[in-house]
Design an enzyme around this catalytic site. Structure first.
Site, PDB file in Angstrom:
ATOM      1  N   ARG A  82       0.039   0.950   3.329  1.00  0.00           N
ATOM      2  CA  ARG A  82      -1.348   0.463   3.467  1.00  0.00           C
ATOM      3  C   ARG A  82      -2.025   1.151   4.666  1.00  0.00           C
ATOM      4  O   ARG A  82      -2.819   2.061   4.500  1.00  0.00           O
ATOM      5  CB  ARG A  82      -1.352  -1.069   3.615  1.00  0.00           C
ATOM      6  CG  ARG A  82      -2.718  -1.706   3.374  1.00  0.00           C
ATOM      7  CD  ARG A  82      -3.629  -1.722   4.576  1.00  0.00           C
ATOM      8  NE  ARG A  82      -3.037  -2.365   5.734  1.00  0.00           N
ATOM      9  CZ  ARG A  82      -3.573  -2.307   6.947  1.00  0.00           C
ATOM     10  NH1 ARG A  82      -4.693  -1.639   7.146  1.00  0.00           N
ATOM     11  NH2 ARG A  82      -2.974  -2.896   7.972  1.00  0.00           N
ATOM     12  N   CYS A 125      -7.268   3.312  11.292  1.00  0.00           N
ATOM     13  CA  CYS A 125      -8.280   2.505  10.604  1.00  0.00           C
ATOM     14  C   CYS A 125      -9.554   3.330  10.426  1.00  0.00           C
ATOM     15  O   CYS A 125     -10.105   3.844  11.398  1.00  0.00           O
ATOM     16  CB  CYS A 125      -8.573   1.247  11.421  1.00  0.00           C
ATOM     17  SG  CYS A 125      -9.908   0.270  10.700  1.00  0.00           S
TER      18      CYS A 125
HETATM   19  N1  COA Z   1     -11.688  -6.198  -3.460  1.00  0.00           N
HETATM   20  C1  COA Z   1     -12.358  -5.407  -4.335  1.00  0.00           C
HETATM   21  N2  COA Z   1     -13.703  -5.388  -4.474  1.00  0.00           N
HETATM   22  C2  COA Z   1     -14.406  -6.225  -3.678  1.00  0.00           C
HETATM   23  C3  COA Z   1     -13.786  -7.078  -2.772  1.00  0.00           C
HETATM   24  C4  COA Z   1     -12.376  -7.041  -2.679  1.00  0.00           C
HETATM   25  N3  COA Z   1     -11.718  -7.804  -1.802  1.00  0.00           N
HETATM   26  N4  COA Z   1     -14.740  -7.776  -2.143  1.00  0.00           N
HETATM   27  C5  COA Z   1     -15.931  -7.386  -2.637  1.00  0.00           C
HETATM   28  N5  COA Z   1     -15.724  -6.448  -3.564  1.00  0.00           N
HETATM   29  C6  COA Z   1     -16.727  -5.727  -4.357  1.00  0.00           C
HETATM   30  C7  COA Z   1     -17.818  -6.612  -4.917  1.00  0.00           C
HETATM   31  O1  COA Z   1     -17.412  -7.183  -6.129  1.00  0.00           O
HETATM   32  C8  COA Z   1     -18.954  -5.629  -5.108  1.00  0.00           C
HETATM   33  O2  COA Z   1     -18.704  -4.837  -6.234  1.00  0.00           O
HETATM   34  P1  COA Z   1     -19.892  -4.169  -7.084  1.00  0.00           P
HETATM   35  O3  COA Z   1     -20.590  -3.220  -6.155  1.00  0.00           O
HETATM   36  O4  COA Z   1     -19.178  -3.467  -8.204  1.00  0.00           O
HETATM   37  O5  COA Z   1     -20.751  -5.315  -7.504  1.00  0.00           O
HETATM   38  C9  COA Z   1     -18.808  -4.717  -3.894  1.00  0.00           C
HETATM   39  O6  COA Z   1     -17.428  -4.827  -3.506  1.00  0.00           O
HETATM   40  C10 COA Z   1     -19.701  -5.136  -2.752  1.00  0.00           C
HETATM   41  O7  COA Z   1     -19.542  -6.518  -2.503  1.00  0.00           O
HETATM   42  P2  COA Z   1     -20.042  -7.216  -1.193  1.00  0.00           P
HETATM   43  O8  COA Z   1     -19.583  -8.623  -1.156  1.00  0.00           O
HETATM   44  O9  COA Z   1     -21.531  -6.957  -1.029  1.00  0.00           O
HETATM   45  O10 COA Z   1     -19.195  -6.451  -0.124  1.00  0.00           O
HETATM   46  P3  COA Z   1     -19.653  -5.464   1.024  1.00  0.00           P
HETATM   47  O11 COA Z   1     -20.263  -4.226   0.496  1.00  0.00           O
HETATM   48  O12 COA Z   1     -20.394  -6.254   2.027  1.00  0.00           O
HETATM   49  O13 COA Z   1     -18.185  -5.062   1.596  1.00  0.00           O
HETATM   50  C11 COA Z   1     -15.878  -5.696   1.847  1.00  0.00           C
HETATM   51  C12 COA Z   1     -17.321  -6.057   2.074  1.00  0.00           C
HETATM   52  C13 COA Z   1     -15.045  -6.673   2.631  1.00  0.00           C
HETATM   53  C14 COA Z   1     -15.559  -5.802   0.387  1.00  0.00           C
HETATM   54  C15 COA Z   1     -15.621  -4.240   2.284  1.00  0.00           C
HETATM   55  O14 COA Z   1     -16.215  -4.027   3.525  1.00  0.00           O
HETATM   56  C16 COA Z   1     -14.150  -3.930   2.364  1.00  0.00           C
HETATM   57  O15 COA Z   1     -13.457  -3.829   1.366  1.00  0.00           O
HETATM   58  N6  COA Z   1     -13.606  -3.761   3.573  1.00  0.00           N
HETATM   59  C17 COA Z   1     -12.208  -3.475   3.751  1.00  0.00           C
HETATM   60  C18 COA Z   1     -11.967  -2.938   5.087  1.00  0.00           C
HETATM   61  C19 COA Z   1     -10.547  -2.461   5.281  1.00  0.00           C
HETATM   62  O16 COA Z   1      -9.750  -2.327   4.388  1.00  0.00           O
HETATM   63  N7  COA Z   1     -10.264  -2.171   6.541  1.00  0.00           N
HETATM   64  C20 COA Z   1      -9.024  -1.625   6.933  1.00  0.00           C
HETATM   65  C21 COA Z   1      -7.966  -2.616   7.114  1.00  0.00           C
HETATM   66  S1  COA Z   1      -8.194  -3.737   8.438  1.00  0.00           S
HETATM   67 ZN    ZN Z   2      -3.220  -0.844  12.031  1.00  0.00          ZN
END
Ligand code: COA
Ligand code: ZN
Length: 305
Positions: A13, A238
């Protein structure tokens, strides 16, 4: 009897989320199988996050499906929100790693929510997980330092950990996301957390950006911590935290712990082989800080431990 330490390999991951090359589901399964072959019993197998935010983690459901025959292993997956929880549970994850950042700016950048919004979702996730029989590890990111806000106030981490335990988190993992902690700061924070909540439910996650990774592991050990994240080959970083380099390498952590007399249950030459494999897949140098010495030892058929 040697004292046991739990190593959770986060390479599949944390290690893969920030690479130029994106691995296929089959490659990710092959990498995890390499870790299992070396005796690793806890693996962060992927993340249920937006594939737009982190393309390398797309297909984590297929990775878990590819591993379903590997019993007796704790496959953890990172989740940022409730949607991630539902996807993880439906894919059969045994443990979810719920990430909350200790600074507002980092939490916004990482998961696009305020800390309070993340905690509200954490509450719902913990309640659902109890019903579903899923373990919850709450990870407090940027616990020592944030790339945007600077030093993290230790009281903030203590308070967050208390709230997450009160919600029902099984463990709390304290993460130095950008590798900015030093051993004294680790000893202070982990000592205070261990006194308040007990060392048994705490874990540590260190990055090696400033070459303090192993020293920080040692400081946490001295505070009673017995669960550590590390990453095969030292890969990692990250995408939302500028300047963060790889995690402390699993090969180095296992060697340190075994030489100190702890029992990780991991076979070092087999772990080195997994590290080499992921390096070849990604086209990057891997192996950890003591890789040259270890290879020489193996060539001479001399012991590593
Ligand atoms: N897994 C998959 N898709 C997700 C999701 C999840 N956990 N959460 C939201 N989505 C999808 C929504 O369904 C939406 O899809 P669409 O565009 O097809 O309709 C899209 O993502 C945007 O949704 P929204 O709620 O507006 O999210 P956002 O754009 O504000 O992003 C996160 C928020 C949390 C989903 C995004 O920032 C993210 O995945 N961050 C992960 C960060 C990460 O992995 N960091 C490293 C490790 S610490
Ligand atoms: Zn880390």
């Amino acid at each position: 009897m040697r004292e046991k330490i739990l190593i959770n390999d986060v390479g599949p991951r944390d290690g893969l989320q920030n690479q130029t090359r994106v691995l296929s589901v089959d490659q990710r399964v092959q990498l995890i199988r390499g870790l299992l072959k070396a005796g690793v019993r806890s693996v962060e197998a992927g993340a249920f996050v937006s594939p737009k935010a982190v393309p390398a983690m797309a297909g984590t459901d297929a990775v878990l499906a590819g591993l379903s025959a590997d019993a007796g292993v704790d496959f953890q997956v990172l989740i940022p929100n409730l949607k991630g929880y539902t996807l993880a549970r439906d894919a059969g994850a045994g443990t979810v790693v719920l990430v909350v950042c200790a600074s507002e700016t980092m939490n916004q950048r990482n998961v696009r929510m305020s800390i309070e919004e993340s905690l509200a979702q954490a509450q719902e996730i913990c309640a659902a997980a109890r019903t579903d029989g899923v373990r919850v590890v709450a990870c407090i990111a940027v616990a020592w330092c944030c790339p945007f806000e600077g030093a993290t106030e230790p009281g903030r981490v203590l308070d967050l950990a208390g709230r997450l335990f009160a919600m029902g988190a099984d463990d709390v993992n304290i993460a130095d996301t950008i590798g900015a902690a030093n051993p004294r700061a680790v000893g202070r924070l982990m000592g205070a957390l261990a006194q308040e909540y007990g060392a048994g439910k705490l874990a540590c996650h260190f990055h090696d950006t400033r070459a303090f990774g192993l020293a920080n592991v040692y400081a946490a050990l001295e505070s009673g911590i017995r669960k550590f994240d590390s990453s095969i080959g030292g890969i990692g970083g990250c995408p939302f935290a500028p300047g963060a380099t790889g995690n402390v390498a699993s090969e180095d952590v296992v060697m340190l712990l075994e030489q100190m007399g702890f029992d990780t249950g991991i076979d070092l030459p087999a772990l080195m082989a997994a590290g080499q494999l992921v390096g070849e897949m990604l086209g990057v140098t891997t192996g950890g800080r003591a890789d040259t010495w270890r290879r020489l030892q193996l060539e001479k058929e001399s012991p590593l431990i």
